[in-house]
Design a protein around this motif. Structure first.
Motif, PDB file in Angstrom:
ATOM      1  N   ILE A  11       0.769  -1.288   0.025  1.00  0.00           N
ATOM      2  CA  ILE A  11       0.034   0.034   0.008  1.00  0.00           C
ATOM      3  C   ILE A  11       0.839   1.264   0.181  1.00  0.00           C
ATOM      4  CG2 ILE A  11      -1.601   1.261   1.381  1.00  0.00           C
ATOM      5  CD1 ILE A  11      -2.887  -1.427   2.345  1.00  0.00           C
ATOM      6  N   CYS A  12       0.260   2.300  -0.737  1.00  0.00           N
ATOM      7  CA  CYS A  12       1.225   3.324  -0.946  1.00  0.00           C
ATOM      8  C   CYS A  12       1.431   4.202   0.358  1.00  0.00           C
ATOM      9  CB  CYS A  12       0.454   4.404  -2.070  1.00  0.00           C
ATOM     10  SG  CYS A  12       1.544   5.931  -1.945  1.00  0.00           S
ATOM     11  N   PRO A  13       2.381   4.529   0.899  1.00  0.00           N
ATOM     12  CA  PRO A  13       2.410   5.287   2.104  1.00  0.00           C
ATOM     13  C   PRO A  13       1.926   6.565   2.190  1.00  0.00           C
ATOM     14  CG  PRO A  13       4.741   4.983   1.292  1.00  0.00           C
ATOM     15  CD  PRO A  13       3.726   4.388   0.219  1.00  0.00           C
ATOM     16  N   ALA A  14       1.968   7.391   1.155  1.00  0.00           N
ATOM     17  CA  ALA A  14       1.641   8.562   0.839  1.00  0.00           C
ATOM     18  C   ALA A  14       0.068   8.599   0.919  1.00  0.00           C
ATOM     19  CB  ALA A  14       1.964   9.251  -0.321  1.00  0.00           C
ATOM     20  N   CYS A  15      -0.697   7.848   0.366  1.00  0.00           N
ATOM     21  CA  CYS A  15      -2.131   7.843   0.723  1.00  0.00           C
ATOM     22  C   CYS A  15      -2.915   6.822   1.405  1.00  0.00           C
ATOM     23  CB  CYS A  15      -2.839   7.846  -0.979  1.00  0.00           C
ATOM     24  SG  CYS A  15      -2.477   6.393  -1.819  1.00  0.00           S
ATOM     25  N   ASP A  16      -2.086   6.012   1.737  1.00  0.00           N
ATOM     26  CA  ASP A  16      -2.743   4.806   2.631  1.00  0.00           C
ATOM     27  C   ASP A  16      -3.506   3.881   1.948  1.00  0.00           C
ATOM     28  OD1 ASP A  16      -0.916   5.051   4.998  1.00  0.00           O
ATOM     29  OD2 ASP A  16      -2.495   6.523   5.835  1.00  0.00           O
ATOM     30  N   GLY A  17      -3.631   3.877   0.624  1.00  0.00           N
ATOM     31  CA  GLY A  17      -4.429   2.788  -0.250  1.00  0.00           C
ATOM     32  C   GLY A  17      -5.604   3.801  -0.787  1.00  0.00           C
ATOM     33  N   PHE A  18      -5.822   4.938  -0.328  1.00  0.00           N
ATOM     34  CA  PHE A  18      -6.963   5.842  -0.839  1.00  0.00           C
ATOM     35  C   PHE A  18      -6.464   6.871  -2.005  1.00  0.00           C
ATOM     36  CE2 PHE A  18      -8.186   4.545   3.399  1.00  0.00           C
ATOM     37  CZ  PHE A  18      -9.610   3.893   2.991  1.00  0.00           C
ATOM     38  N   THR A  20      -7.595   7.903  -5.086  1.00  0.00           N
ATOM     39  CA  THR A  20      -8.384   8.648  -5.533  1.00  0.00           C
ATOM     40  C   THR A  20      -9.291   9.444  -4.781  1.00  0.00           C
ATOM     41  OG1 THR A  20      -7.806   7.527  -7.666  1.00  0.00           O
ATOM     42  CG2 THR A  20      -9.662   9.086  -7.819  1.00  0.00           C
ATOM     43  N   VAL A  21      -9.717  10.689  -4.698  1.00  0.00           N
ATOM     44  CA  VAL A  21     -10.779  11.235  -3.934  1.00  0.00           C
ATOM     45  C   VAL A  21     -11.526  12.316  -4.815  1.00  0.00           C
ATOM     46  CG1 VAL A  21      -9.369  10.972  -1.764  1.00  0.00           C
ATOM     47  CG2 VAL A  21      -9.023  13.208  -3.235  1.00  0.00           C
ATOM     48  N   ALA A  22     -12.675  12.458  -4.447  1.00  0.00           N
ATOM     49  CA  ALA A  22     -13.374  13.346  -5.189  1.00  0.00           C
ATOM     50  C   ALA A  22     -13.491  14.558  -4.127  1.00  0.00           C
ATOM     51  CB  ALA A  22     -14.882  12.782  -5.292  1.00  0.00           C
ATOM     52  N   VAL A  23     -13.099  15.731  -4.746  1.00  0.00           N
ATOM     53  CA  VAL A  23     -13.015  17.010  -3.943  1.00  0.00           C
ATOM     54  C   VAL A  23     -14.197  17.875  -4.462  1.00  0.00           C
ATOM     55  CG1 VAL A  23     -11.794  19.061  -3.280  1.00  0.00           C
ATOM     56  CG2 VAL A  23     -10.771  16.876  -3.664  1.00  0.00           C
ATOM     57  N   ALA A  24     -15.211  18.377  -3.428  1.00  0.00           N
ATOM     58  CA  ALA A  24     -16.382  19.081  -3.662  1.00  0.00           C
ATOM     59  C   ALA A  24     -15.899  20.744  -3.766  1.00  0.00           C
ATOM     60  CB  ALA A  24     -17.444  18.914  -2.617  1.00  0.00           C
ATOM     61  N   LEU A  25     -16.548  21.008  -4.877  1.00  0.00           N
ATOM     62  CA  LEU A  25     -16.220  22.537  -5.328  1.00  0.00           C
ATOM     63  C   LEU A  25     -17.105  23.292  -4.387  1.00  0.00           C
ATOM     64  CD1 LEU A  25     -14.972  22.294  -8.819  1.00  0.00           C
ATOM     65  CD2 LEU A  25     -13.521  22.667  -6.927  1.00  0.00           C
ATOM     66  N   HIS A  40      -5.815  12.775  -7.817  1.00  0.00           N
ATOM     67  CA  HIS A  40      -5.012  11.366  -7.781  1.00  0.00           C
ATOM     68  C   HIS A  40      -3.650  11.727  -6.935  1.00  0.00           C
ATOM     69  CE1 HIS A  40      -7.583   9.561 -10.640  1.00  0.00           C
ATOM     70  NE2 HIS A  40      -7.361  10.620 -11.462  1.00  0.00           N
ATOM     71  N   CYS A  41      -3.504  10.538  -5.997  1.00  0.00           N
ATOM     72  CA  CYS A  41      -2.078  10.564  -5.311  1.00  0.00           C
ATOM     73  C   CYS A  41      -1.129  10.817  -6.225  1.00  0.00           C
ATOM     74  CB  CYS A  41      -1.768   9.263  -4.218  1.00  0.00           C
ATOM     75  SG  CYS A  41      -0.419   9.099  -3.689  1.00  0.00           S
ATOM     76  N   PRO A  42      -0.196  11.892  -5.955  1.00  0.00           N
ATOM     77  CA  PRO A  42       1.101  12.068  -6.874  1.00  0.00           C
ATOM     78  C   PRO A  42       2.119  11.050  -6.701  1.00  0.00           C
ATOM     79  CG  PRO A  42       1.230  13.626  -5.017  1.00  0.00           C
ATOM     80  CD  PRO A  42      -0.181  12.688  -4.823  1.00  0.00           C
ATOM     81  N   ASP A  43       2.047  10.141  -5.560  1.00  0.00           N
ATOM     82  CA  ASP A  43       3.081   9.108  -5.426  1.00  0.00           C
ATOM     83  C   ASP A  43       2.857   7.792  -6.455  1.00  0.00           C
ATOM     84  OD1 ASP A  43       4.729  10.868  -4.048  1.00  0.00           O
ATOM     85  OD2 ASP A  43       4.197   9.941  -2.172  1.00  0.00           O
ATOM     86  N   HIS A  45       0.168   7.534  -8.446  1.00  0.00           N
ATOM     87  CA  HIS A  45      -0.866   7.889  -9.546  1.00  0.00           C
ATOM     88  C   HIS A  45      -2.260   7.408  -9.711  1.00  0.00           C
ATOM     89  CE1 HIS A  45       3.010   9.676 -11.236  1.00  0.00           C
ATOM     90  NE2 HIS A  45       3.782   8.896 -10.859  1.00  0.00           N
ATOM     91  N   GLY A  46      -2.697   7.288  -8.498  1.00  0.00           N
ATOM     92  CA  GLY A  46      -4.070   6.722  -8.341  1.00  0.00           C
ATOM     93  C   GLY A  46      -4.189   5.327  -8.346  1.00  0.00           C
ATOM     94  N   THR A  47      -3.107   4.543  -8.255  1.00  0.00           N
ATOM     95  CA  THR A  47      -3.322   3.101  -8.142  1.00  0.00           C
ATOM     96  C   THR A  47      -3.552   2.444  -6.691  1.00  0.00           C
ATOM     97  OG1 THR A  47      -1.051   2.820  -7.920  1.00  0.00           O
ATOM     98  CG2 THR A  47      -1.978   2.623 -10.162  1.00  0.00           C
ATOM     99  N   GLY A  48      -3.049   3.216  -5.785  1.00  0.00           N
ATOM    100  CA  GLY A  48      -3.003   2.985  -4.370  1.00  0.00           C
ATOM    101  C   GLY A  48      -2.128   1.927  -3.810  1.00  0.00           C
ATOM    102  N   THR A  49      -1.177   1.387  -4.650  1.00  0.00           N
ATOM    103  CA  THR A  49      -0.100   0.476  -4.629  1.00  0.00           C
ATOM    104  C   THR A  49       1.346   1.023  -4.824  1.00  0.00           C
ATOM    105  OG1 THR A  49      -0.199  -0.725  -6.655  1.00  0.00           O
ATOM    106  CG2 THR A  49      -1.629  -1.577  -4.714  1.00  0.00           C
ATOM    107  N   VAL A  50       2.278   0.783  -4.149  1.00  0.00           N
ATOM    108  CA  VAL A  50       3.573   1.054  -4.499  1.00  0.00           C
ATOM    109  C   VAL A  50       4.145   0.082  -5.645  1.00  0.00           C
ATOM    110  CG1 VAL A  50       5.944   1.288  -3.520  1.00  0.00           C
ATOM    111  CG2 VAL A  50       4.047   1.704  -2.099  1.00  0.00           C
TER     112      VAL A  50
END
Length: 61
Positions: A11-18, A20-25, A40-43, A45-50
């Motif tokens: 699991i990606c340490p930067a996003c803990d597996g989450f 991709t998120v939706a941000v409300a405007l 998407h997580c920059p580390d 790239h939206g996959t959730g894994t390293v």
């Protein structure tokens, strides 16, 4: 005979597996729909894994 289970993905340490998120405007559009953007997580790239490359280098453990 025993079944071989593949190892769990790292699991990606930067996003803990989450990854991709939706941000409300602010506010809603003319039809009443909530306006969102996808981030998407920059580390990972939206996959959730390293990536395997980082695991071998020791950066993802």
């Amino acid at each position: 005979m025993a079944q071989h289970t593949p190892p769990a993905p790292r699991i990606c340490p930067a996003c803990d597996g989450f990854a991709t998120v939706a941000v409300a405007l602010d506010g809603r559009d003319a039809r009443g729909h909530l306006r969102t953007i996808t981030a998407h997580c920059p580390d990972c790239h939206g996959t959730g894994t390293v990536p395997a490359r980082r695991v071998r280098e020791g950066a993802g453990a």
